[in-house]
Enzyme design. Structure first.
Site, mmCIF file in Angstrom:
data_model
loop_
_atom_site.group_PDB
_atom_site.id
_atom_site.type_symbol
_atom_site.label_atom_id
_atom_site.label_comp_id
_atom_site.label_asym_id
_atom_site.label_seq_id
_atom_site.Cartn_x
_atom_site.Cartn_y
_atom_site.Cartn_z
ATOM 1 N N GLY A 155 7.460 -63.543 1.633
ATOM 2 C CA GLY A 155 7.247 -62.111 1.856
ATOM 3 C C GLY A 155 5.809 -61.660 1.671
ATOM 4 O O GLY A 155 4.849 -62.390 1.946
ATOM 5 N N VAL B 267 9.531 -62.694 -13.971
ATOM 6 C CA VAL B 267 8.910 -61.560 -14.655
ATOM 7 C C VAL B 267 9.841 -60.903 -15.683
ATOM 8 O O VAL B 267 9.393 -60.067 -16.471
ATOM 9 C CB VAL B 267 8.385 -60.504 -13.652
ATOM 10 N N ASN C 2 3.708 -58.034 -7.872
ATOM 11 C CA ASN C 2 4.383 -57.904 -6.569
ATOM 12 C C ASN C 2 5.884 -58.170 -6.662
ATOM 13 O O ASN C 2 6.652 -57.606 -5.892
ATOM 14 C CB ASN C 2 3.729 -58.895 -5.585
ATOM 15 N N TYR D 233 15.895 -48.144 -6.313
ATOM 16 C CA TYR D 233 14.584 -48.657 -5.903
ATOM 17 C C TYR D 233 13.522 -47.566 -6.000
ATOM 18 O O TYR D 233 12.434 -47.777 -6.547
ATOM 19 C CB TYR D 233 14.693 -49.183 -4.479
HETATM 20 N N1 LIG Z 1 8.921 -55.276 2.709
HETATM 21 C C1 LIG Z 1 8.559 -54.008 2.701
HETATM 22 O O1 LIG Z 1 8.620 -53.292 3.717
HETATM 23 C C2 LIG Z 1 8.059 -53.389 1.420
HETATM 24 C C3 LIG Z 1 7.680 -52.046 1.454
HETATM 25 C C4 LIG Z 1 7.168 -51.457 0.287
HETATM 26 C C5 LIG Z 1 7.055 -52.208 -0.855
HETATM 27 N N2 LIG Z 1 7.450 -53.516 -0.868
HETATM 28 C C6 LIG Z 1 7.295 -54.260 -2.109
HETATM 29 O O2 LIG Z 1 6.678 -55.498 -1.859
HETATM 30 C C7 LIG Z 1 7.017 -56.417 -2.910
HETATM 31 C C8 LIG Z 1 7.480 -57.723 -2.303
HETATM 32 O O3 LIG Z 1 8.683 -57.484 -1.569
HETATM 33 P P1 LIG Z 1 9.016 -58.236 -0.208
HETATM 34 O O4 LIG Z 1 9.318 -57.207 0.801
HETATM 35 O O5 LIG Z 1 8.006 -59.266 0.072
HETATM 36 O O6 LIG Z 1 10.399 -58.893 -0.602
HETATM 37 P P2 LIG Z 1 10.908 -60.421 -0.665
HETATM 38 O O7 LIG Z 1 10.495 -61.169 0.548
HETATM 39 O O8 LIG Z 1 12.337 -60.329 -1.029
HETATM 40 O O9 LIG Z 1 10.058 -61.015 -1.883
HETATM 41 C C9 LIG Z 1 10.318 -60.631 -3.194
HETATM 42 C C10 LIG Z 1 9.728 -61.683 -4.099
HETATM 43 O O10 LIG Z 1 9.937 -61.280 -5.466
HETATM 44 C C11 LIG Z 1 10.511 -62.382 -6.157
HETATM 45 N N3 LIG Z 1 11.249 -61.952 -7.342
HETATM 46 C C12 LIG Z 1 12.339 -61.155 -7.427
HETATM 47 N N4 LIG Z 1 12.714 -61.030 -8.705
HETATM 48 C C13 LIG Z 1 11.842 -61.776 -9.450
HETATM 49 C C14 LIG Z 1 11.707 -62.080 -10.817
HETATM 50 N N5 LIG Z 1 12.566 -61.594 -11.723
HETATM 51 N N6 LIG Z 1 10.686 -62.855 -11.209
HETATM 52 C C15 LIG Z 1 9.813 -63.367 -10.311
HETATM 53 N N7 LIG Z 1 9.910 -63.163 -8.992
HETATM 54 C C16 LIG Z 1 10.914 -62.378 -8.570
HETATM 55 C C17 LIG Z 1 11.365 -63.095 -5.124
HETATM 56 O O11 LIG Z 1 11.677 -64.406 -5.547
HETATM 57 P P3 LIG Z 1 12.980 -65.205 -5.008
HETATM 58 O O12 LIG Z 1 12.600 -65.798 -3.677
HETATM 59 O O13 LIG Z 1 13.206 -66.222 -6.064
HETATM 60 O O14 LIG Z 1 14.108 -64.202 -4.883
HETATM 61 C C18 LIG Z 1 10.408 -63.047 -3.943
HETATM 62 O O15 LIG Z 1 9.436 -64.065 -4.065
HETATM 63 C C19 LIG Z 1 8.075 -55.720 -3.748
HETATM 64 O O16 LIG Z 1 7.490 -55.145 -4.904
HETATM 65 C C20 LIG Z 1 8.583 -54.625 -2.815
HETATM 66 O O17 LIG Z 1 9.135 -53.541 -3.509
HETATM 67 C C21 LIG Z 1 7.945 -54.123 0.241
#
Ligand SMILES: NC(=O)c1ccc[n+]([C@@H]2O[C@H](COP(=O)([O-])OP(=O)(O)OC[C@H]3O[C@@H](n4cnc5c(N)ncnc54)[C@H](OP(=O)(O)O)[C@@H]3O)[C@@H](O)[C@H]2O)c1
Length: 257
Positions: free
Chosen positions: A20, A67, A93, A175
């Site tokens: 991601g 985390v 992140n 969220y």
């Molecule tokens: N995608 C969007 O449109 C968007 C928009 C605004 C903000 N964000 C923010 O961007 C950030 C990344 O999200 P993403 O969209 O890239 O989602 P994602 O692809 O689901 O990635 C999330 C990452 O966080 C990890 N994670 C979850 N819980 C964790 C923990 N307890 N300890 C360590 N790692 C953990 C996951 O690991 P696993 O693979 O092991 O599950 C994964 O590597 C987040 O903070 C999200 O809120 C995303």
């Protein structure tokens, strides 16, 4: 790119970086010559990402990091200290999403889970890494947030990024609350650390396709990583306590709190 103070490469940690947004941030930081610790809670997923990213000669190092595990976060800090002696960049992140639900249908557990990773996780990692960040002469902290944490956008029922043009402003209570708290943390850390020259900013990647949102979005992951990387590599005297997002032009956009 080297550290502002000498010839050593900068040292960065990105949490939740095996896929991601986090993975794209690792790739872009490493392409600048930064040594990047790729935080991942699952060894296999973390090692796979490390292997793929190192293939092009980047200095990317898998670091086991859940985390929500205080002792594990302390061990991770110990390894960075032993290998690198300091930390220049922390990108908080790692995040989870919660079900799309209005307040009256949201459970307490959904809110607790959102807070556990998205807020307390950021706090734990930041406080544990702070002694290493204080050894840097130009430390930067980037908290990955979301427009869904904006109280102004919620009050106006309007998404200023244009990512959700049809339906107003989505309500994903667990969220959204967690990201509002991330914004509050950002302002409070920025105020506390301003005099030490540590810049702390909240940044949204905008809406990018990842596992967290069923691969929908208006920017690519690479475009989404642009503003987080810019805020992670700010020059001395740069902004602190701000809230911005990536956009299609690469310029970035200010977001309302
Ligand atoms: N995608 C969007 O449109 C968007 C928009 C605004 C903000 N964000 C923010 O961007 C950030 C990344 O999200 P993403 O969209 O890239 O989602 P994602 O692809 O689901 O990635 C999330 C990452 O966080 C990890 N994670 C979850 N819980 C964790 C923990 N307890 N300890 C360590 N790692 C953990 C996951 O690991 P696993 O693979 O092991 O599950 C994964 O590597 C987040 O903070 C999200 O809120 C995303």
């Amino acid at each position: 790119m080297t550290s502002p103070t000498g010839s050593d490469p900068r040292v960065a940690l990105v949490t939740g970086a095996n896929k991601g947004v986090g993975r794209a941030v690792v790739e872009q930081l490493a392409d600048l010559g930064t040594t990047v610790y790729l935080g991942a809670r699952d060894e296999e997923r973390g090692r796979t990402a490390e292997r793929e990213l190192r293939a092009d000669g980047r200095d990317v190092r898998f670091l086991r990091l859940d985390v929500t595990d205080d002792a594990g976060v302390a061990l991770a800090a110990k390894r960075i200290e032993e290998e690198s002696g300091r930390l220049d960049i922390l990108v908080n992140n790692a995040g989870i999403s919660t079900p799309w639900r209005v307040p009256s249908l949201t459970t307490a557990d959904e809110v607790r889970q959102g807070f556990e990773t998205n807020v307390i996780g950021y706090l734990t990692v930041t406080n544990t890494m702070l002694p290493l960040l204080r050894r840097s002469e130009a430390a930067r902290i980037v908290n990955i947030s979301s427009v869904l944490g904006s109280l102004t956008a919620a009050a106006e029922n309007h998404d200023p990024t244009g990512a959700f043009p049809d339906g107003g402003f989505p309500v994903i209570l667990g969220y959204s609350l967690s990201k509002t708290a991330v914004n509050a943390l950002t302002v409070m850390y920025a105020n506390e650390l301003r005099e030490e020259g540590i810049l702390v900013n909240a940044v949204s990647p905008n809406w990018v396709p990842t596992d967290a949102n069923d691969h929908s979005g208006i920017l690519t992951r690479e475009q989404g990583a642009v503003m987080p990387v810019r805020m992670a590599t700010l020059p001395d005297g740069g902004p602190t306590g701000t809230f911005t997002c990536s956009d299609a032009t690469g310029t970035g956009q200010d977001l309302p709190w």
